[in-house]
Design an enzyme around this catalytic site. Structure first.
Site, PDB file in Angstrom:
ATOM      1  N   LYS A 121      46.734  42.375  37.856  1.00  0.00           N
ATOM      2  CA  LYS A 121      46.222  41.201  38.527  1.00  0.00           C
ATOM      3  C   LYS A 121      45.005  40.631  37.790  1.00  0.00           C
ATOM      4  O   LYS A 121      44.645  39.471  37.990  1.00  0.00           O
ATOM      5  CB  LYS A 121      45.754  41.571  39.950  1.00  0.00           C
ATOM      6  CG  LYS A 121      46.800  42.046  40.890  1.00  0.00           C
ATOM      7  CD  LYS A 121      46.090  42.402  42.227  1.00  0.00           C
ATOM      8  CE  LYS A 121      47.002  43.144  43.169  1.00  0.00           C
ATOM      9  NZ  LYS A 121      46.271  43.542  44.378  1.00  0.00           N
ATOM     10  N   ASP A 147      39.712  47.708  27.129  1.00  0.00           N
ATOM     11  CA  ASP A 147      38.886  48.888  27.359  1.00  0.00           C
ATOM     12  C   ASP A 147      39.347  49.965  26.368  1.00  0.00           C
ATOM     13  O   ASP A 147      39.048  49.880  25.188  1.00  0.00           O
ATOM     14  CB  ASP A 147      39.076  49.284  28.830  1.00  0.00           C
ATOM     15  CG  ASP A 147      38.088  50.317  29.313  1.00  0.00           C
ATOM     16  OD1 ASP A 147      36.903  50.001  29.417  1.00  0.00           O
ATOM     17  OD2 ASP A 147      38.508  51.450  29.595  1.00  0.00           O
ATOM     18  N   VAL A 179      32.599  46.065  34.937  1.00  0.00           N
ATOM     19  CA  VAL A 179      32.352  44.689  35.366  1.00  0.00           C
ATOM     20  C   VAL A 179      33.392  44.249  36.397  1.00  0.00           C
ATOM     21  O   VAL A 179      34.528  44.729  36.394  1.00  0.00           O
ATOM     22  CB  VAL A 179      32.344  43.707  34.174  1.00  0.00           C
ATOM     23  CG1 VAL A 179      31.107  43.899  33.322  1.00  0.00           C
ATOM     24  CG2 VAL A 179      33.604  43.841  33.331  1.00  0.00           C
ATOM     25  N   ARG A 197      36.999  40.869  43.238  1.00  0.00           N
ATOM     26  CA  ARG A 197      37.893  40.212  42.287  1.00  0.00           C
ATOM     27  C   ARG A 197      37.678  38.696  42.209  1.00  0.00           C
ATOM     28  O   ARG A 197      37.872  38.087  41.165  1.00  0.00           O
ATOM     29  CB  ARG A 197      39.350  40.495  42.673  1.00  0.00           C
ATOM     30  CG  ARG A 197      40.315  40.399  41.504  1.00  0.00           C
ATOM     31  CD  ARG A 197      41.743  40.521  41.948  1.00  0.00           C
ATOM     32  NE  ARG A 197      42.235  41.869  42.136  1.00  0.00           N
ATOM     33  CZ  ARG A 197      42.534  42.714  41.144  1.00  0.00           C
ATOM     34  NH1 ARG A 197      42.340  42.361  39.902  1.00  0.00           N
ATOM     35  NH2 ARG A 197      43.002  43.914  41.415  1.00  0.00           N
TER      36      ARG A 197
END
Ligand code: IMP
Ligand code: MG
Length: 187
Positions: free
Chosen positions: A53, A112, A162, A174
């Site tokens: 998402k 990441d 974050v 979100r």
């Protein structure tokens, strides 16, 4: 008319705003210009594949700034629980488009470890695509464990968790309009 939309105040688990909404918007303009230029001469539409998402807001903003023909599609993957990588990627929902013979641009919220994008790039290349490129809003270079080639990067950030602008912590924060840094969480 004055906007009555209030920006949510920082809550106790957020340390600071890392990137504000105006800065995100200006960077998205620049990225869209680069993409418009890079794909100006391709045959057929560019297939944008937003990774759900986390990239849904970035995808929505970026695609509305593109002037080249494009199709918006999504894919859903999962590799995280809380802020700990489980290291394996699950395909939850595939694209609707058949990617064979198409130019594909993967839109990710953040790079990441690289697990997700590494998996996706391989997966898409095996579908006989004409090209597979990547755009990430955020890059955390300190965390890379897979050497993933990025074509477009919004912002390079330090190794902090974050949230906001699509990114979450266990579904929290979100839809904040900016990107904020969280205090380290003890799950
Ligand atoms: P990777 O597979 O380790 O590169 O992780 C990529 C995914 O982890 C991203 O698409 C995000 O959904 C999630 N992720 C990694 N870091 C953060 C973060 O700081 N905030 C929110 N989500 C993150
Ligand atoms: Mg993601």
């Amino acid at each position: 008319m004055e906007s009555s939309l209030a920006i949510p105040a920082l809550t106790k688990d957020l340390a600071r705003v890392l990137i504000d909404a105006d800065t995100i918007s200006r960077r998205t303009d620049e990225l869209a210009r680069e993409i418009n230029k890079a794909y100006a001469n391709i045959k057929g539409p560019l297939i944008l594949v937003g990774v759900l998402k986390g990239s849904f807001i970035f995808t929505a903003d970026l695609c509305r700034k593109l002037t080249i023909p494009h199709i918006v599609d999504f894919i859903a993957l999962s590799s995280y629980s809380g802020s700990n990588s489980t290291g394996n990627v699950r395909l939850l929902m595939d694209t609707r488009e058949n990617l064979e013979g198409k130019h594909v641009l993967i839109i990710e919220d953040i790079l990441d470890s690289g697990t997700t994008l590494d998996y996706l790039i391989r997966n898409f290349k095996s579908r006989k695509t004409l090209s597979v490129k990547t755009i990430v809003l955020l890059d955390k270079p300190e965390r890379h464990t897979f050497p993933v080639e990025l074509d477009y990067i919004g912002f390079t950030i330090p190794d902090v968790w974050v949230v906001g602008y699509g990114l979450d912590y266990n579904e929290k924060h979100r839809t904040l309009p900016y990107i904020a840094e969280m205090y380290p969480q003890t799950e």
